[in-house]
Design a protein around this motif. Structure first.
Motif, PDB file in Angstrom:
ATOM      1  N   GLU A  28     -16.756   7.805 -33.935  1.00  0.00           N
ATOM      2  CA  GLU A  28     -16.151   6.672 -33.246  1.00  0.00           C
ATOM      3  C   GLU A  28     -15.327   5.765 -34.166  1.00  0.00           C
ATOM      4  O   GLU A  28     -14.809   4.764 -33.718  1.00  0.00           O
ATOM      5  CB  GLU A  28     -17.235   5.838 -32.550  1.00  0.00           C
ATOM      6  CG  GLU A  28     -17.870   6.528 -31.376  1.00  0.00           C
ATOM      7  CD  GLU A  28     -16.919   6.676 -30.202  1.00  0.00           C
ATOM      8  OE1 GLU A  28     -16.130   5.745 -29.933  1.00  0.00           O
ATOM      9  OE2 GLU A  28     -16.956   7.730 -29.550  1.00  0.00           O
ATOM     10  N   THR A  30     -12.396   4.005 -35.986  1.00  0.00           N
ATOM     11  CA  THR A  30     -10.978   3.864 -35.693  1.00  0.00           C
ATOM     12  C   THR A  30     -10.169   4.301 -36.910  1.00  0.00           C
ATOM     13  O   THR A  30     -10.720   4.486 -37.998  1.00  0.00           O
ATOM     14  CB  THR A  30     -10.641   2.399 -35.341  1.00  0.00           C
ATOM     15  OG1 THR A  30     -10.951   1.582 -36.477  1.00  0.00           O
ATOM     16  CG2 THR A  30     -11.411   1.930 -34.118  1.00  0.00           C
ATOM     17  N   THR A 128      -3.354   4.168 -23.131  1.00  0.00           N
ATOM     18  CA  THR A 128      -4.450   3.955 -24.066  1.00  0.00           C
ATOM     19  C   THR A 128      -4.227   4.785 -25.325  1.00  0.00           C
ATOM     20  O   THR A 128      -3.943   5.976 -25.240  1.00  0.00           O
ATOM     21  CB  THR A 128      -5.797   4.376 -23.421  1.00  0.00           C
ATOM     22  OG1 THR A 128      -5.946   3.704 -22.172  1.00  0.00           O
ATOM     23  CG2 THR A 128      -6.969   4.033 -24.320  1.00  0.00           C
ATOM     24  N   ASP A 131      -7.517   4.985 -30.478  1.00  0.00           N
ATOM     25  CA  ASP A 131      -8.495   3.985 -30.908  1.00  0.00           C
ATOM     26  C   ASP A 131      -8.957   3.059 -29.784  1.00  0.00           C
ATOM     27  O   ASP A 131      -9.782   2.181 -30.006  1.00  0.00           O
ATOM     28  CB  ASP A 131      -7.926   3.132 -32.047  1.00  0.00           C
ATOM     29  CG  ASP A 131      -7.846   3.904 -33.359  1.00  0.00           C
ATOM     30  OD1 ASP A 131      -8.545   4.925 -33.497  1.00  0.00           O
ATOM     31  OD2 ASP A 131      -7.096   3.477 -34.253  1.00  0.00           O
ATOM     32  N   GLY A 132      -8.418   3.239 -28.584  1.00  0.00           N
ATOM     33  CA  GLY A 132      -8.886   2.450 -27.453  1.00  0.00           C
ATOM     34  C   GLY A 132      -8.061   1.223 -27.105  1.00  0.00           C
ATOM     35  O   GLY A 132      -8.394   0.502 -26.167  1.00  0.00           O
ATOM     36  N   LYS A 134      -5.225  -0.745 -25.253  1.00  0.00           N
ATOM     37  CA  LYS A 134      -4.555  -0.475 -23.972  1.00  0.00           C
ATOM     38  C   LYS A 134      -3.455  -1.487 -23.732  1.00  0.00           C
ATOM     39  O   LYS A 134      -3.604  -2.668 -24.036  1.00  0.00           O
ATOM     40  CB  LYS A 134      -5.557  -0.562 -22.811  1.00  0.00           C
ATOM     41  CG  LYS A 134      -6.627   0.492 -22.864  1.00  0.00           C
ATOM     42  CD  LYS A 134      -7.631   0.330 -21.758  1.00  0.00           C
ATOM     43  CE  LYS A 134      -8.727   1.371 -21.940  1.00  0.00           C
ATOM     44  NZ  LYS A 134      -9.833   1.172 -21.047  1.00  0.00           N
ATOM     45  N   GLN A 149      -5.474  -4.801 -23.889  1.00  0.00           N
ATOM     46  CA  GLN A 149      -6.903  -4.770 -24.168  1.00  0.00           C
ATOM     47  C   GLN A 149      -7.036  -4.347 -25.618  1.00  0.00           C
ATOM     48  O   GLN A 149      -6.671  -3.238 -25.992  1.00  0.00           O
ATOM     49  CB  GLN A 149      -7.644  -3.805 -23.250  1.00  0.00           C
ATOM     50  CG  GLN A 149      -9.138  -3.858 -23.448  1.00  0.00           C
ATOM     51  CD  GLN A 149      -9.886  -2.975 -22.470  1.00  0.00           C
ATOM     52  OE1 GLN A 149      -9.435  -2.718 -21.372  1.00  0.00           O
ATOM     53  NE2 GLN A 149     -11.044  -2.500 -22.891  1.00  0.00           N
ATOM     54  N   GLU A 151      -9.713  -4.090 -27.879  1.00  0.00           N
ATOM     55  CA  GLU A 151     -10.765  -3.223 -28.390  1.00  0.00           C
ATOM     56  C   GLU A 151     -11.365  -2.398 -27.268  1.00  0.00           C
ATOM     57  O   GLU A 151     -11.379  -2.818 -26.117  1.00  0.00           O
ATOM     58  CB  GLU A 151     -11.866  -4.059 -29.066  1.00  0.00           C
ATOM     59  CG  GLU A 151     -11.365  -4.812 -30.287  1.00  0.00           C
ATOM     60  CD  GLU A 151     -12.412  -5.747 -30.886  1.00  0.00           C
ATOM     61  OE1 GLU A 151     -13.463  -5.967 -30.256  1.00  0.00           O
ATOM     62  OE2 GLU A 151     -12.163  -6.265 -31.978  1.00  0.00           O
ATOM     63  N   LYS A 152     -11.862  -1.235 -27.628  1.00  0.00           N
ATOM     64  CA  LYS A 152     -12.424  -0.296 -26.658  1.00  0.00           C
ATOM     65  C   LYS A 152     -13.677  -0.862 -25.994  1.00  0.00           C
ATOM     66  O   LYS A 152     -13.894  -0.695 -24.806  1.00  0.00           O
ATOM     67  CB  LYS A 152     -12.768   1.005 -27.395  1.00  0.00           C
ATOM     68  CG  LYS A 152     -13.109   2.169 -26.510  1.00  0.00           C
ATOM     69  CD  LYS A 152     -13.471   3.375 -27.373  1.00  0.00           C
ATOM     70  CE  LYS A 152     -12.537   4.515 -27.102  1.00  0.00           C
ATOM     71  NZ  LYS A 152     -12.834   5.710 -27.882  1.00  0.00           N
ATOM     72  N   TYR A 153     -14.518  -1.517 -26.783  1.00  0.00           N
ATOM     73  CA  TYR A 153     -15.793  -2.012 -26.280  1.00  0.00           C
ATOM     74  C   TYR A 153     -15.862  -3.530 -26.404  1.00  0.00           C
ATOM     75  O   TYR A 153     -15.155  -4.130 -27.193  1.00  0.00           O
ATOM     76  CB  TYR A 153     -16.961  -1.391 -27.064  1.00  0.00           C
ATOM     77  CG  TYR A 153     -16.940   0.111 -27.048  1.00  0.00           C
ATOM     78  CD1 TYR A 153     -17.230   0.810 -25.889  1.00  0.00           C
ATOM     79  CD2 TYR A 153     -16.605   0.835 -28.187  1.00  0.00           C
ATOM     80  CE1 TYR A 153     -17.202   2.201 -25.864  1.00  0.00           C
ATOM     81  CE2 TYR A 153     -16.581   2.217 -28.171  1.00  0.00           C
ATOM     82  CZ  TYR A 153     -16.888   2.892 -27.006  1.00  0.00           C
ATOM     83  OH  TYR A 153     -16.854   4.255 -26.988  1.00  0.00           O
TER      84      TYR A 153
END
Length: 183
Positions: A28, A30, A128, A131-132, A134, A149, A151-153
């Protein structure tokens, strides 16, 4: 003896699953994490401040170029930072991804009018990165809102922007600055 064997099998299984989970977490990373966390070499970070992005609700998200030297290797990242109430969300977009995002923005720009003509109750169209990160827009009842967006989380990591021109300007400024630094 039976209990001893059962306990040993249980411990071995737990250890195997723990190692698998650790491997999944390692995947996971980046691009910036992978590049800036290399062991055995000196890492130099240099930031170059850019204009920032004005958000829909009157705030300003900071933007910068981060140049990372890792031994003889150099990499460039466009960073967008949003200060939240309790934390800061940061997108780090590697140069090749930056070029892809610019292409995607141009593509989204051509689709927005077609989507608006369908008069949807709700529609979301986005691109996207690996690395997430968006970039996209959402619309409902004839109103368009662009978003990034970062960050992914996590929560509180989305920037809402009134018009596309602000996004285009920020990404073009980032590309120009990285091109200058590469010379």
């Amino acid at each position: 003896m039976k209990n001893y064997i059962t306990i040993m099998l249980l411990l071995a299984t737990t250890t195997i699953f723990a190692q698998e989970t650790k491997k999944e977490l390692e995947k996971e990373k980046t691009k910036i994490d992978a590049f800036a966390s290399k062991t055995g070499s000196i890492i130099k970070l240099t930031d170059y401040k850019l204009s920032g992005i004005k958000t829909l609700y009157g705030g300003l998200s900071e933007t910068r170029i981060r140049k990372i030297n890792s031994g003889s290797l150099i990499s460039y990242f466009f960073q967008i930072e949003k200060q939240g109430k309790y934390s800061t969300a940061t997108a780090s977009i590697e140069y090749s991804d930056l070029l892809e995002v610019i292409k995607a923005i141009n593509s989204l720009k051509t689709e927005v009018e077609k989507d608006l003509a369908t008069n949807p109750e709700y529609l979301e169209n986005k691109f996207t990165t690996v690395d997430g990160f968006k970039v996209g827009y959402m619309m409902g009842k004839g109103k368009i809102t662009w978003f990034l967006q970062l960050e992914k989380y996590g929560s509180d990591n989305t920037i809402f922007i009134e018009n596309l021109e602000m996004i285009e300007k920020a990404f073009e400024e980032a590309k120009i600055k990285i091109d200058e630094l590469k010379k």
